[in-house]
Design a protein around this motif. Structure first.
Motif, PDB file in Angstrom:
ATOM      1  N   UNK A 147     -13.843  11.244 -10.916  1.00 41.88           N
ATOM      2  CA  UNK A 147     -12.869  12.312 -11.134  1.00 41.88           C
ATOM      3  C   UNK A 147     -11.506  11.746 -11.508  1.00 41.88           C
ATOM      4  N   UNK A 148     -11.082  10.713 -10.795  1.00 42.66           N
ATOM      5  CA  UNK A 148      -9.792  10.080 -11.074  1.00 42.66           C
ATOM      6  C   UNK A 148      -9.739   9.533 -12.489  1.00 42.66           C
ATOM      7  N   UNK A 149     -10.799   8.847 -12.903  1.00 44.67           N
ATOM      8  CA  UNK A 149     -10.833   8.259 -14.241  1.00 44.67           C
ATOM      9  C   UNK A 149     -10.880   9.339 -15.316  1.00 44.67           C
ATOM     10  N   UNK A 150     -11.630  10.404 -15.056  1.00 44.56           N
ATOM     11  CA  UNK A 150     -11.683  11.486 -16.042  1.00 44.56           C
ATOM     12  C   UNK A 150     -10.313  12.129 -16.219  1.00 44.56           C
ATOM     13  N   UNK A 151      -9.595  12.288 -15.121  1.00 48.76           N
ATOM     14  CA  UNK A 151      -8.243  12.836 -15.207  1.00 48.76           C
ATOM     15  C   UNK A 151      -7.340  11.904 -16.002  1.00 48.76           C
ATOM     16  N   UNK A 152      -7.475  10.602 -15.777  1.00 45.78           N
ATOM     17  CA  UNK A 152      -6.668   9.632 -16.530  1.00 45.78           C
ATOM     18  C   UNK A 152      -6.996   9.677 -18.022  1.00 45.78           C
ATOM     19  N   UNK A 153      -8.280   9.907 -18.342  1.00 44.15           N
ATOM     20  CA  UNK A 153      -8.714   9.942 -19.733  1.00 44.15           C
ATOM     21  C   UNK A 153      -8.487  11.299 -20.389  1.00 44.15           C
ATOM     22  N   UNK A 154      -8.149  12.296 -19.594  1.00 48.29           N
ATOM     23  CA  UNK A 154      -7.902  13.624 -20.125  1.00 48.29           C
ATOM     24  C   UNK A 154      -9.161  14.381 -20.495  1.00 48.29           C
ATOM     25  N   UNK A 155     -10.264  14.100 -19.775  1.00 43.33           N
ATOM     26  CA  UNK A 155     -11.514  14.824 -20.017  1.00 43.33           C
ATOM     27  C   UNK A 155     -11.934  15.514 -18.727  1.00 43.33           C
ATOM     28  N   UNK A 156     -12.685  16.590 -18.881  1.00 43.63           N
ATOM     29  CA  UNK A 156     -13.154  17.342 -17.720  1.00 43.63           C
ATOM     30  C   UNK A 156     -14.586  16.959 -17.375  1.00 43.63           C
ATOM     31  N   UNK A 157     -14.990  17.298 -16.155  1.00 41.38           N
ATOM     32  CA  UNK A 157     -16.337  16.988 -15.701  1.00 41.38           C
ATOM     33  C   UNK A 157     -16.866  18.131 -14.841  1.00 41.38           C
ATOM     34  N   UNK A 158     -18.150  18.101 -14.542  1.00 47.75           N
ATOM     35  CA  UNK A 158     -18.775  19.122 -13.719  1.00 47.75           C
ATOM     36  C   UNK A 158     -18.250  19.020 -12.286  1.00 47.75           C
ATOM     37  N   UNK A 159     -17.966  20.161 -11.676  1.00 44.06           N
ATOM     38  CA  UNK A 159     -17.519  20.170 -10.289  1.00 44.06           C
ATOM     39  C   UNK A 159     -18.706  20.027  -9.343  1.00 44.06           C
ATOM     40  N   UNK A 160     -18.444  19.408  -8.198  1.00 45.85           N
ATOM     41  CA  UNK A 160     -19.468  19.287  -7.179  1.00 45.85           C
ATOM     42  C   UNK A 160     -19.710  17.858  -6.771  1.00 45.85           C
ATOM     43  N   UNK A 161     -20.345  17.647  -5.625  1.00 43.05           N
ATOM     44  CA  UNK A 161     -20.608  16.299  -5.149  1.00 43.05           C
ATOM     45  C   UNK A 161     -21.779  15.629  -5.851  1.00 43.05           C
ATOM     46  N   UNK A 162     -22.750  16.414  -6.326  1.00 44.86           N
ATOM     47  CA  UNK A 162     -23.958  15.863  -6.948  1.00 44.86           C
ATOM     48  C   UNK A 162     -24.735  17.003  -7.607  1.00 44.86           C
ATOM     49  N   UNK A 163     -25.800  16.643  -8.316  1.00 43.81           N
ATOM     50  CA  UNK A 163     -26.549  17.664  -9.058  1.00 43.81           C
ATOM     51  C   UNK A 163     -27.292  18.614  -8.126  1.00 43.81           C
ATOM     52  N   UNK A 164     -27.671  18.167  -6.931  1.00 45.57           N
ATOM     53  CA  UNK A 164     -28.341  19.075  -5.998  1.00 45.57           C
ATOM     54  C   UNK A 164     -27.425  20.257  -5.666  1.00 45.57           C
ATOM     55  N   UNK A 165     -26.140  19.979  -5.594  1.00 40.91           N
ATOM     56  CA  UNK A 165     -25.170  21.016  -5.282  1.00 40.91           C
ATOM     57  C   UNK A 165     -24.994  21.964  -6.463  1.00 40.91           C
ATOM     58  N   UNK A 166     -24.771  21.430  -7.665  1.00 42.41           N
ATOM     59  CA  UNK A 166     -24.502  22.367  -8.764  1.00 42.41           C
ATOM     60  C   UNK A 166     -25.752  23.066  -9.270  1.00 42.41           C
ATOM     61  N   UNK A 167     -26.942  22.492  -9.066  1.00 49.71           N
ATOM     62  CA  UNK A 167     -28.155  23.238  -9.407  1.00 49.71           C
ATOM     63  C   UNK A 167     -28.333  24.422  -8.462  1.00 49.71           C
ATOM     64  N   UNK A 168     -28.041  24.223  -7.192  1.00 49.39           N
ATOM     65  CA  UNK A 168     -28.149  25.314  -6.228  1.00 49.39           C
ATOM     66  C   UNK A 168     -27.003  26.309  -6.407  1.00 49.39           C
ATOM     67  N   UNK A 169     -25.903  25.818  -6.948  1.00 50.16           N
ATOM     68  CA  UNK A 169     -24.653  26.571  -6.994  1.00 50.16           C
ATOM     69  C   UNK A 169     -23.764  25.996  -5.915  1.00 50.16           C
ATOM     70  N   UNK A 170     -22.608  25.467  -6.294  1.00 51.02           N
ATOM     71  CA  UNK A 170     -21.775  24.746  -5.317  1.00 51.02           C
ATOM     72  C   UNK A 170     -21.434  25.587  -4.093  1.00 51.02           C
ATOM     73  N   UNK A 171     -21.126  26.852  -4.299  1.00 47.51           N
ATOM     74  CA  UNK A 171     -20.776  27.705  -3.156  1.00 47.51           C
ATOM     75  C   UNK A 171     -21.979  27.897  -2.233  1.00 47.51           C
ATOM     76  N   UNK A 172     -23.140  28.135  -2.817  1.00 47.18           N
ATOM     77  CA  UNK A 172     -24.353  28.327  -2.011  1.00 47.18           C
ATOM     78  C   UNK A 172     -24.723  27.049  -1.279  1.00 47.18           C
ATOM     79  N   UNK A 173     -24.573  25.919  -1.954  1.00 49.07           N
ATOM     80  CA  UNK A 173     -24.901  24.639  -1.320  1.00 49.07           C
ATOM     81  C   UNK A 173     -23.956  24.361  -0.156  1.00 49.07           C
ATOM     82  N   UNK A 174     -22.666  24.639  -0.361  1.00 52.46           N
ATOM     83  CA  UNK A 174     -21.688  24.457   0.717  1.00 52.46           C
ATOM     84  C   UNK A 174     -22.032  25.339   1.915  1.00 52.46           C
ATOM     85  N   UNK A 175     -22.439  26.565   1.638  1.00 51.90           N
ATOM     86  CA  UNK A 175     -22.774  27.485   2.724  1.00 51.90           C
ATOM     87  C   UNK A 175     -23.974  26.979   3.513  1.00 51.90           C
TER      88      UNK A 175
END
Length: 217
Positions: free
Chosen positions: A98-126
């Motif tokens: 995340x830090x490097x992407x911010x330095x490079x001015x590019x965005x990335x997928x939110x979440x800790x890992x793909x298990x989280x964003x496949x489930x949906x980050x909010x649902x995974x957190x819950x």
């Protein structure tokens, strides 16, 4: 529905057959473990203006190498595209990606890992807050590549006695299915049996991967 053949994990994979002037203005730099899903979403949504290059999926075995590999790919391709989007979550980099992407001015997928964003980050957190901390997760890719990415790298093919040492604190294997594929479901059940874990099936589809790419389409 049959599964797609596994993609090579020992080299960078890039969509081929497109002349430079035909490529889209957005480049997706992604984990090779997500290639099938991204290509499916591109086709489904007609995102022909997006091009895809994938870094080796085996980087998941060495998360400390992911950030440098992404940085190298961004610097290699950034002059050829109007925008770059990194299709990795944190993936064990401890916030470095995340830090490097911010330095490079590019965005990335939110979440800790793909298990989280496949489930949906909010649902995974819950689920995590509700106490689901003893689950071991597999995606479609990891079910297909179970031996190559889990069984053999952990030495379980040579030392099966390590199973209880490595997985003794887990209680279940959760298969997060992107496709409704009976053959993959049966293989996932077998993976759970081999690990001595209870089996749970969850059809997640593409989760936040789909909505995130749609925002950047």
């Amino acid at each position: 529905m049959t599964s797609n053949p596994a993609l090579p994990d020992d080299e960078t994979l890039t969509e081929s057959g497109l002349a430079a002037e035909q490529r889209g203005s957005i480049l997706l730099i992604a984990c090779g473990a997500l290639a099938h899903e991204i290509l499916a979403l591109k086709k489904l949504n007609g995102w022909d203006h997006m091009s895809l290059t994938c870094l080796p999926a085996k980087l998941h075995l060495y998360p400390e190498k992911i950030t440098d590999a992404v940085v190298e790919a961004v610097e290699k391709h950034r002059d050829d595209y109007g925008d770059i989007f990194v299709v990795y979550a944190d993936c064990g980099t401890g916030g470095q990606l995340q830090t490097k992407c911010e330095e490079l001015g590019v965005q990335m997928v939110e979440g800790p890992h793909c298990y989280s964003f496949f489930e949906g980050n909010d649902a995974f957190d819950a689920r995590s807050e509700a106490g689901e901390i003893t689950a071991f997760y597999l995606t479609d890719f990891l079910v297909r590549q179970f031996d190559a990415f889990i069984w053999k790298p952990m030495g379980l093919d040579r030392h099966p006695e390590l199973r209880d040492m490595i997985f003794g604190n887990y209680t279940k294997l959760v298969y997060q299915a992107q496709l409704e594929n009976p053959a993959l479901k049966e293989k996932a059940k077998d993976c759970a049996d081999r690990l001595g874990l209870a089996f749970e099936y969850r059809f997640t589809g593409y989760g936040d991967l789909a909505t995130t790419l749609a925002k950047h389409a």
